[in-house]
Design a protein around this motif. Structure first.
Motif, PDB file in Angstrom:
ATOM      1  N   LEU A   1       5.123  -1.919 -10.846  1.00 48.34           N
ATOM      2  CA  LEU A   1       4.750  -1.362 -11.956  1.00 48.34           C
ATOM      3  C   LEU A   1       3.283  -0.866 -12.011  1.00 48.34           C
ATOM      4  CD1 LEU A   1       6.508  -3.563 -14.533  1.00 48.34           C
ATOM      5  CD2 LEU A   1       7.035  -1.555 -14.072  1.00 48.34           C
ATOM      6  N   ALA A   2       2.622  -1.935 -11.178  1.00 50.55           N
ATOM      7  CA  ALA A   2       1.108  -1.335 -11.086  1.00 50.55           C
ATOM      8  C   ALA A   2       0.965  -0.066 -10.066  1.00 50.55           C
ATOM      9  CB  ALA A   2       0.451  -2.539 -10.396  1.00 50.55           C
ATOM     10  N   GLN A   3       1.750   0.168  -9.415  1.00 46.32           N
ATOM     11  CA  GLN A   3       1.479   1.234  -8.583  1.00 46.32           C
ATOM     12  C   GLN A   3       1.966   2.765  -9.134  1.00 46.32           C
ATOM     13  OE1 GLN A   3       4.045   0.105  -5.360  1.00 46.32           O
ATOM     14  NE2 GLN A   3       2.560  -1.077  -4.394  1.00 46.32           N
ATOM     15  N   VAL A   4       2.461   2.550 -10.268  1.00 43.45           N
ATOM     16  CA  VAL A   4       2.783   3.827 -10.998  1.00 43.45           C
ATOM     17  C   VAL A   4       1.878   4.059 -12.180  1.00 43.45           C
ATOM     18  CG1 VAL A   4       4.491   4.989 -12.461  1.00 43.45           C
ATOM     19  CG2 VAL A   4       5.269   3.784 -10.337  1.00 43.45           C
TER      20      VAL A   4
ATOM     21  N   ASN B   1       8.673   8.806  -2.679  1.00 41.19           N
ATOM     22  CA  ASN B   1       8.579   7.566  -2.154  1.00 41.19           C
ATOM     23  C   ASN B   1       8.833   7.168  -0.928  1.00 41.19           C
ATOM     24  OD1 ASN B   1       7.388   7.217  -4.808  1.00 41.19           O
ATOM     25  ND2 ASN B   1       8.842   5.905  -5.518  1.00 41.19           N
ATOM     26  N   GLY B   2       9.047   8.108   0.074  1.00 38.35           N
ATOM     27  CA  GLY B   2       9.750   7.789   1.158  1.00 38.35           C
ATOM     28  C   GLY B   2       8.567   7.978   2.477  1.00 38.35           C
TER      29      GLY B   2
ATOM     30  N   GLU C   1       0.964  -1.255  -0.052  1.00 35.62           N
ATOM     31  CA  GLU C   1       0.054  -0.120  -0.008  1.00 35.62           C
ATOM     32  C   GLU C   1       1.033   1.258  -0.078  1.00 35.62           C
ATOM     33  OE1 GLU C   1      -2.692   2.725  -0.162  1.00 35.62           O
ATOM     34  OE2 GLU C   1      -3.268   0.735  -0.218  1.00 35.62           O
ATOM     35  N   THR C   2       0.761   2.295  -0.982  1.00 37.02           N
ATOM     36  CA  THR C   2       1.627   3.182  -0.966  1.00 37.02           C
ATOM     37  C   THR C   2       1.077   4.638  -0.470  1.00 37.02           C
ATOM     38  OG1 THR C   2       0.697   3.805  -3.374  1.00 37.02           O
ATOM     39  CG2 THR C   2       2.495   2.470  -3.271  1.00 37.02           C
TER      40      THR C   2
END
Length: 144
Positions: free
Chosen positions: A76-79, A61-62, A53-54
């Motif tokens: 890849l799916a998160q971008v 990205n921190g 989970e982002t």
């Protein structure tokens, strides 16, 4: 071996100055977890594998984990690749597989040609034999 499969795995390519340019969220590893240390960014913060989970990540990205800042790659799916690479006038990028920006200062960092760079005297090149720093901590066992 080269070919399309190779580039697909590594998500990278040679740049115009013949250095390897990486786009890989796995940074050359076949599989990674969120606790795998992948490297360090030029600002000195560690880079770890992707989180499932982002939403807790900042634009670089921190996140803080136990009081320490760290980056996480994205899958890849998160971008969202439908967005343009640049994020308007922001220093952040939309295609932030590895980093979206630097959270810390990179003023103390530099890059150099690896073929002509001389390691500082307190560094040791990989696979270079070195003497043990101290004597063995225990005596060798005596044969019976």
């Amino acid at each position: 071996q080269g070919g399309e499969g190779f580039a697909g795995f590594w998500y990278g390519h040679a740049s115009q100055n013949n250095s390897w340019h990486v786009h890989s969220p796995n940074m050359g590893e076949e599989s990674i977890t969120s606790t795998d240390l992948l490297g360090y960014a030029m600002d000195g913060f560690p880079i770890y594998g992707a989180l499932s989970e982002t939403s807790g990540l900042d634009s670089c990205n921190g996140r803080y984990n136990n009081g320490s800042y760290q980056y996480h790659v994205r899958t890849l799916a998160q971008v969202d690749q439908s967005l343009g690479y640049c994020n308007g006038s922001s220093a952040e990028t939309n295609w932030n597989y590895v980093l979206g920006c630097y959270s810390g200062s990179i003023s103390g960092s530099s890059s150099a040609n690896s073929e002509s760079y001389t390691l500082p005297s307190d560094c040791v090149a990989e696979n270079t034999p070195v003497a043990a720093p101290v004597a063995a901590p225990v005596a060798a066992p005596v044969a019976a």
